[in-house]
Each structure stands twice: as structure tokens, then as C-alpha cells.
Design a protein around this motif. Structure first.
Motif, PDB file in Angstrom:
ATOM      1  N   ALA A 176      47.919  30.236  66.632  1.00 48.66           N
ATOM      2  CA  ALA A 176      46.724  30.032  67.346  1.00 48.66           C
ATOM      3  C   ALA A 176      46.433  31.612  68.142  1.00 48.66           C
ATOM      4  O   ALA A 176      45.271  31.875  68.304  1.00 48.66           O
ATOM      5  CB  ALA A 176      46.779  28.908  68.198  1.00 48.66           C
ATOM      6  N   TYR A 177      47.332  31.998  68.995  1.00 48.91           N
ATOM      7  CA  TYR A 177      46.974  33.296  69.405  1.00 48.91           C
ATOM      8  C   TYR A 177      46.957  34.221  68.677  1.00 48.91           C
ATOM      9  O   TYR A 177      45.840  34.981  68.725  1.00 48.91           O
ATOM     10  CB  TYR A 177      48.500  33.566  70.390  1.00 48.91           C
ATOM     11  CG  TYR A 177      48.600  34.983  70.665  1.00 48.91           C
ATOM     12  CD1 TYR A 177      47.807  35.807  71.559  1.00 48.91           C
ATOM     13  CD2 TYR A 177      49.949  35.420  70.084  1.00 48.91           C
ATOM     14  CE1 TYR A 177      48.003  36.831  71.604  1.00 48.91           C
ATOM     15  CE2 TYR A 177      50.010  36.960  70.445  1.00 48.91           C
ATOM     16  CZ  TYR A 177      49.342  37.720  71.426  1.00 48.91           C
ATOM     17  OH  TYR A 177      49.471  38.987  71.529  1.00 48.91           O
ATOM     18  N   ALA A 178      47.397  34.477  67.521  1.00 50.36           N
ATOM     19  CA  ALA A 178      47.236  35.593  66.382  1.00 50.36           C
ATOM     20  C   ALA A 178      45.786  35.280  65.957  1.00 50.36           C
ATOM     21  O   ALA A 178      45.058  36.557  65.696  1.00 50.36           O
ATOM     22  CB  ALA A 178      48.277  35.477  65.350  1.00 50.36           C
ATOM     23  N   ASN A 179      45.397  34.078  65.759  1.00 46.84           N
ATOM     24  CA  ASN A 179      44.183  33.764  65.101  1.00 46.84           C
ATOM     25  C   ASN A 179      42.947  34.439  66.068  1.00 46.84           C
ATOM     26  O   ASN A 179      42.074  34.982  65.490  1.00 46.84           O
ATOM     27  CB  ASN A 179      43.779  32.446  64.946  1.00 46.84           C
ATOM     28  CG  ASN A 179      42.576  31.914  64.296  1.00 46.84           C
ATOM     29  OD1 ASN A 179      42.207  32.527  63.160  1.00 46.84           O
ATOM     30  ND2 ASN A 179      41.766  31.136  64.854  1.00 46.84           N
ATOM     31  N   ILE A 180      43.055  34.261  67.241  1.00 47.80           N
ATOM     32  CA  ILE A 180      42.307  34.940  68.205  1.00 47.80           C
ATOM     33  C   ILE A 180      42.135  36.052  67.978  1.00 47.80           C
ATOM     34  O   ILE A 180      41.476  37.084  68.324  1.00 47.80           O
ATOM     35  CB  ILE A 180      42.705  34.327  69.767  1.00 47.80           C
ATOM     36  CG1 ILE A 180      42.165  32.905  69.804  1.00 47.80           C
ATOM     37  CG2 ILE A 180      41.696  34.860  70.868  1.00 47.80           C
ATOM     38  CD1 ILE A 180      42.741  32.066  70.969  1.00 47.80           C
ATOM     39  N   CYS A 181      43.348  36.961  68.079  1.00 50.54           N
ATOM     40  CA  CYS A 181      43.412  38.422  67.955  1.00 50.54           C
ATOM     41  C   CYS A 181      42.537  38.933  66.878  1.00 50.54           C
ATOM     42  O   CYS A 181      41.979  39.639  66.797  1.00 50.54           O
ATOM     43  CB  CYS A 181      44.826  38.902  68.045  1.00 50.54           C
ATOM     44  SG  CYS A 181      45.704  38.511  69.611  1.00 50.54           S
ATOM     45  N   PHE A 182      43.008  38.314  65.763  1.00 48.62           N
ATOM     46  CA  PHE A 182      42.305  38.433  64.370  1.00 48.62           C
ATOM     47  C   PHE A 182      40.704  38.547  64.432  1.00 48.62           C
ATOM     48  O   PHE A 182      39.976  39.291  64.097  1.00 48.62           O
ATOM     49  CB  PHE A 182      42.851  37.793  63.316  1.00 48.62           C
ATOM     50  CG  PHE A 182      44.272  37.983  62.716  1.00 48.62           C
ATOM     51  CD1 PHE A 182      45.025  38.859  63.120  1.00 48.62           C
ATOM     52  CD2 PHE A 182      45.158  36.892  62.328  1.00 48.62           C
ATOM     53  CE1 PHE A 182      46.259  39.181  62.845  1.00 48.62           C
ATOM     54  CE2 PHE A 182      46.196  36.925  62.068  1.00 48.62           C
ATOM     55  CZ  PHE A 182      47.080  38.067  62.382  1.00 48.62           C
ATOM     56  N   ARG A 183      40.523  37.464  64.877  1.00 49.47           N
ATOM     57  CA  ARG A 183      39.074  37.051  65.120  1.00 49.47           C
ATOM     58  C   ARG A 183      38.177  38.155  66.058  1.00 49.47           C
ATOM     59  O   ARG A 183      37.169  38.430  65.799  1.00 49.47           O
ATOM     60  CB  ARG A 183      38.881  35.739  65.700  1.00 49.47           C
ATOM     61  CG  ARG A 183      37.318  35.254  65.963  1.00 49.47           C
ATOM     62  CD  ARG A 183      37.172  33.856  66.627  1.00 49.47           C
ATOM     63  NE  ARG A 183      37.543  33.960  68.014  1.00 49.47           N
ATOM     64  CZ  ARG A 183      38.135  33.019  68.923  1.00 49.47           C
ATOM     65  NH1 ARG A 183      38.368  31.806  68.407  1.00 49.47           N
ATOM     66  NH2 ARG A 183      38.270  33.385  69.850  1.00 49.47           N
ATOM     67  N   GLU A 184      38.839  38.397  67.226  1.00 52.09           N
ATOM     68  CA  GLU A 184      38.359  39.378  68.437  1.00 52.09           C
ATOM     69  C   GLU A 184      38.339  40.722  67.847  1.00 52.09           C
ATOM     70  O   GLU A 184      37.485  41.676  68.584  1.00 52.09           O
ATOM     71  CB  GLU A 184      38.691  38.912  69.909  1.00 52.09           C
ATOM     72  CG  GLU A 184      38.474  37.361  70.144  1.00 52.09           C
ATOM     73  CD  GLU A 184      37.134  37.093  70.353  1.00 52.09           C
ATOM     74  OE1 GLU A 184      36.359  38.178  70.638  1.00 52.09           O
ATOM     75  OE2 GLU A 184      36.630  35.957  70.377  1.00 52.09           O
ATOM     76  N   PHE A 185      39.515  41.202  67.390  1.00 49.77           N
ATOM     77  CA  PHE A 185      40.007  42.609  67.296  1.00 49.77           C
ATOM     78  C   PHE A 185      39.817  43.141  65.676  1.00 49.77           C
ATOM     79  O   PHE A 185      39.964  44.268  65.490  1.00 49.77           O
ATOM     80  CB  PHE A 185      41.075  43.108  68.031  1.00 49.77           C
ATOM     81  CG  PHE A 185      41.464  42.366  69.394  1.00 49.77           C
ATOM     82  CD1 PHE A 185      40.263  42.590  70.399  1.00 49.77           C
ATOM     83  CD2 PHE A 185      42.391  41.633  69.738  1.00 49.77           C
ATOM     84  CE1 PHE A 185      40.614  42.241  71.687  1.00 49.77           C
ATOM     85  CE2 PHE A 185      42.473  41.069  70.938  1.00 49.77           C
ATOM     86  CZ  PHE A 185      41.588  41.387  71.951  1.00 49.77           C
ATOM     87  N   GLY A 186      40.012  42.108  64.921  1.00 49.72           N
ATOM     88  CA  GLY A 186      40.288  42.608  63.526  1.00 49.72           C
ATOM     89  C   GLY A 186      39.207  43.234  62.710  1.00 49.72           C
ATOM     90  O   GLY A 186      39.613  43.921  61.787  1.00 49.72           O
ATOM     91  N   ASP A 187      37.981  43.367  63.485  1.00 49.18           N
ATOM     92  CA  ASP A 187      36.893  44.359  62.522  1.00 49.18           C
ATOM     93  C   ASP A 187      37.154  45.626  62.874  1.00 49.18           C
ATOM     94  O   ASP A 187      36.676  46.515  62.305  1.00 49.18           O
ATOM     95  CB  ASP A 187      35.639  43.720  63.247  1.00 49.18           C
ATOM     96  CG  ASP A 187      35.470  43.918  64.779  1.00 49.18           C
ATOM     97  OD1 ASP A 187      36.511  43.694  65.324  1.00 49.18           O
ATOM     98  OD2 ASP A 187      34.644  44.310  65.439  1.00 49.18           O
TER      99      ASP A 187
END
Length: 501
Positions: A176-187
Motif C-alpha cells: 500500500a505504501y509503494a502504491n502511494i509512491c508510484f501514484r505520487e512520484f511515478g510520473d
């Protein structure tokens, strides 16, 4: 990490024969940045991690991790990362130094307990803002961010509630933490590493008790806060592999098509050589690779643990279900390697006669301290995957000298070894020096330093000073120098203006 593992293995009461000097291994080389592939095919950078460099431990909503607890328990010579290098406030200054040095990439980690202070649930806006600011600052200056999601710093609240990585609940929380990182910074982030050195984290944190969370059991560890050295390292490693696989599959399914990033896992890797040519030592050397590297790489590449691990650990090592094996196998785009030294291996199979054993006794060998080219050649056994050397460096005592010729020669020797490996067909994609600054170190706090830059802890502004190694690396990256710099031994400091010339 950047810790002197020779010291650790001496604490483990195993045989340490002799550490080879890097300049004796590689000698003086002549090469330049232009001898290597250019970005994006190959990048040169430097590394740090959140607790070791950020500081601001109690600011803007961040809550403690197990590293805070460990440091405040007196394990690191009374030092802690409360302030560290204060990159939380000085990130713009540090990015400016990276630009001046000529870094093409910067590897850093996100503090889980800064971004999600309770381990699960609400995102901390201040933490989110900080990492967005850092990533934007790097990209605006042409520096590629390489982000690690976990660097020894489980949120303490998850350690208290779940038992940390002993529980599959932490697996779910991490995804769940990783999902937030991908969502917020993955662009903007195209290189993600799920875990830093999980082989070391499991071994030293849950077998020997030397690293956080200091779990172990007698007679295998000392100063334990509880634990079972015979089983817990294997359980923790298994849960981390499941967390990595689930995170990678999430990225592949939900984000990769749009963000076009890459995801991998980073292991600590010695190069092992037999102590003698005796068959027992040759077999023990392969056992060392299987236990310390194969522990994670075999499941990632083949879907299961090495046979020797299953044989020696028997029922103490968890078993992958068929579904778990399929999920773990192939769950990476690249692999990270942290490499510092070479170890000589002597057979200690007599340890297998013990009724009660831990990970170390199961491995059945002692250690001795060179071999990046050989290590990269060995990685061809795993299909020659894309590899980033995410840590390589040399420690020196923090005696305020900037005259670090041994480190300069070490770096040059290993970069030369890397060039040899590339010419021999290695699929290496990047090289990162540990560390960019003299950070808070895992074992001894601020007693030693791996940094290209010295941080004056007595200065209220924590002024950074470039060492000779920073000057050499900068000249190398800018194509201005490709040989070891001969420096007068009377020089002990370089000013910023001298560095910039």
C-alpha cells in the motif's frame, strides 16, 4: 549502507585473513567517462538513504522508524540521525553540489514513516511535499532520481503492532505504501528499488542482532531484544520476497504502461574466492554465493531457494506455494548490487553437526576480505540481467581531512574493474558511489565516513567540503581526468573555489 563488514565478521568470531587494498587489485588505470556508454544506457551517480542523510527526525509529522529506536538505544556510539546531514532542509544546496560534481543520477530512499507516519493510512502532506520538491529539484537540474522504498527503516508502529517483517501484515502495508509512491512520484521517477540489502537486513537484524531491530537468540547474537536466530531470518526474507513480488506485480499491472519505469531489488554482494584450492573450500565458496546472494536472486530468477539452503535449513526455511513461486519469479526489470570487497571462504561444514543452528551456521563458512568484474561475470549465471551498482566505496575515519587519496584510488580501481566487465559483456547499467556526503553510518554513527563530501558537524550550517575523491570523480564525469591525481601530502583541505576551478 557503507559499513565495514570486516568489523562485523570479526564480531561474528569468524576467520578474517586479509583485506586486499583496492589499488593493489586494479592498479593505476587510464580511462575516461567516454569509455562507457552514455545516458540513458549507463549512468554514474552517488547514493544516500533517508535516515542517514535527511535529519528532521521529529519535524513535519514524521514518526520514528526502527532505525530511530536502534540509534537511540546506544548501538551507534551514542550518535543518531536526528539531524544527520540535514538534507531535509538543505536539499537544494546538495543538488547544487551534485550538479557541480557532474552527477548523472542520485539514489536516495523515501522514509516510509515520513510519508505515512502510522505505517498505514493517511499520507503526511509535508512528507509528500518534501519528496516532490527533491525529485523536482533533481530533474530540473538534469539528474536522474533512483528511488529506494525501504532502507532498513520499518515504521516503529508496525514493529510494535505486527512484529514488523515477521508478519505478513507488513507485506500488505508495504504494498500500500509503494502504491502511494508510484501514484505520487511515478510520473517523474523511472527507477524504483523495493528493498535495499534485504539479505543483510534479515541476517544482521534477525540473526546476529547487530542491526535494527536487534532481534536474535543466544548463542548466535548478543544484546538481543528477543527473537529466534534459527528461524526469524528465513521468515523475514520470505516475507520481503513476497512484498517485493506483490509490489512489482502492482507496478507492472497498474503503472508501467503509462509511466514506463523500471523496478528491481538490491542485494549486498561480496565476491567470494576459495581460501585454498581444496574441494571443500571450492564447494564452500559456492555455498556462500547460494546463501548470501542466491537467497534472493534464485527465487527472483528461478522461483525457489537454492537447493543447499533448503537442505541445510530444512523446515526452518519457508516454502513457496506454486502461486507464490510464479509471482516471485521474474518480478524485476533490473537487479541492484552493493559491492565493497572480496571474501576468502574456508569450509566449516563441521558446523552442520550442531543440533541448534542459525543462518550463519547453516552457511557453514567463515570469511576473509576485491572482485567487481568477477561478480558481474558471475551474474551471467542469472541470465545477465540489467544491473546497477548502487553502492561501492571506501570508509575512512572522520578526521576532518579532505586528503582522501586511498578513497580516490579505490573508486578509480573499481570503475576500471567495471569497465573491464562491460567489455566482457556485462549488462551493467550504472555505478553509484556510497556515499555522496559523510552520512550517519549504520554501525558507528559519525566515527567513519564514506562521503565524497565532508560534512562539518561542528558548524551550525553543517557546511559541506569536497574531498579529493569528489574532485577526481567530477573531473572523470566531465571528461577532464582519467588517471589517479598525484597530490602533495601536505594538502589537507580544499576550498570550494579550488574545487570549482
Amino acid at each position: 549502507m557503507g559499513t565495514s563488514f570486516v568489523i562485523i565478521f570479526m564480531l561474528m568470531t569468524v576467520l578474517v585473513v586479509a583485506e586486499m587494498k583496492a589499488d593493489e587489485v586494479e592498479g593505476v588505470r587510464s580511462f575516461s567517462r567516454l569509455d562507457f556508454p552514455l545516458p540513458p544506457h549507463f549512468v554514474f551517480g552517488s547514493s544516500t538513504s533517508s535516515y542517514q542523510v535527511e535529519g528532521a527526525a521529529f519535524e513535519d509529522g514524521r514518526k520514528p522508524s526502527i532505525w530511530d529506536t536502534y540509534a537511540h538505544s546506544g548501538y551507534t556510539n551514542g550518535a543518531n540521525g536526528d539531524i544527520a546531514c540535514d538534507e531535509y532542509h538543505k536539499y537544494k544546496e546538495d543538488v547544487h553540489l551534485m550538479v557541480e560534481t557532474g552527477l548523472e543520477a542520485y539514489r536516495f530512499s523515501i522514509s516510509w514513516s515520513r510519508l505515512i507516519p502510522n505505517g498505514t493510512g493517511a499520507v503526511n502532506p509535508k512528507g509528500l511535499q518534501y519528496y516532490n520538491n527533491l525529485i523536482n529539484e533533481l530533474i530540473n537540474h538534469g539528474i536522474e532520481p533512483h528511488v529506494t522504498l525501504f532502507h532498513y527503516d520499518t515504521p516503529q508502529i508496525l514493529e510494535d503492532e505486527y512484529g514488523g517483517w515477521l508478519s505478513k501484515k507488513t507485506v500488505k502495508a508495504f504494498v500500500a505504501y509503494a502504491n502511494i509512491c508510484f501514484r505520487e512520484f511515478g510520473d517523474r521517477v523511472l527507477h524504483w528499488t523495493t528493498f535495499n540489502e534485504p539479505n543483510v537486513f534479515a541476517h544482521y537484524g534477525y540473526d546476529l542482532g547487530l542491526f535494527q531491530p536487534s532481534r536474535c537468540s543466544s548463542p548466535f547474537g548478543t544484546n538481543c531484544v528477543g527473537g529466534n536466530s534459527s528461524t526469524e531470518p528465513y521468515i523475514v526474507a520470505h516475507n520481503i520476497l513476497l512484498a517485493h513480488a506483490a509490489t512489482a506485480r502492482l507496478y507492472f499491472k497498474k503503472y508501467k504502461a503509462e509511466q514506463h519505469g523500471l523496478i528491481g531489488l538490491d542485494v549486498y554482494a561480496y565476491w567470494y574466492v576459495p581460501y585454498t584450492n581444496a574441494p571443500e573450500d571450492v564447494i564452500a565458496t559456492q555455498r556462500a554465493f547460494d546463501f548470501f546472494i542466491g537467497w534472493f536472486l534464485n527465487p527472483l530468477v528461478h522461483g525457489d531457494y537454492p537447493d543447499v539452503m533448503k537442505k541445510n535449513a530444512e523446515t526452518r526455511i519457508p516454502t513457496f506455494t506454486k502461486l507464490e513461486s510464479r509471482l516471485v519469479k521474474g518480478s524485476f526489470d533490473f537487479l541492484g548490487l552493493n559491492h565493497y570487497s572480496t571474501i576468502q571462504v574456508e569450509d566449516m561444514s563441521i558446523n552442520l553437526q550442531m543440533d541448534v543452528r542459525d543462518f550463519t551456521e547453516d552457511m557453514a563458512l567463515p570469511y576473509n576480505p576485491s572482485g567487481l568484474r568477477e561478480l558481474l561475470e558471475y551474474m551471467k549465471n542469472y541470465g545477465n540481467p540489467p544491473i546497477y551498482i548502487y553502492e561501492n566505496g571506501q570508509s575512512t575515519i572522520r578526521n576532518e581531512t579532505l586528503h582522501d587519496v586511498p578513497r580516490l584510488r579505490y573508486i578509480q580501481g573499481y570503475i576500471g574493474s567495471l569497465l573491464d566487465a562491460l567489455r566482457s559483456g556485462s549488462n551493467a547499467r550504472g555505478y553509484f558511489i556510497w556515499s555522496f556526503l559523510d552520512v550517519f553510518e549504520l554501525l558507528d554513527g559519525f566515527e567513519s565516513g564514506y562521503g565524497l563530501y565532508y560534512v562539518d558537524l561542528d558548524d551550525k550550517n553543517l557546511k559541506r567540503y569536497p574531498k579529493l575523491s569528489a574532485q577526481w570523480y567530477s573531473n572523470f564525469l566531465k571528461g577532464r581526468s582519467h588517471q589517479v591525481i598525484e597530490i602533495s601530502p601536505n594538502i589537507s583541505y580544499l576550498s570550494q573555489s579550488q574545487f570549482s576551478q
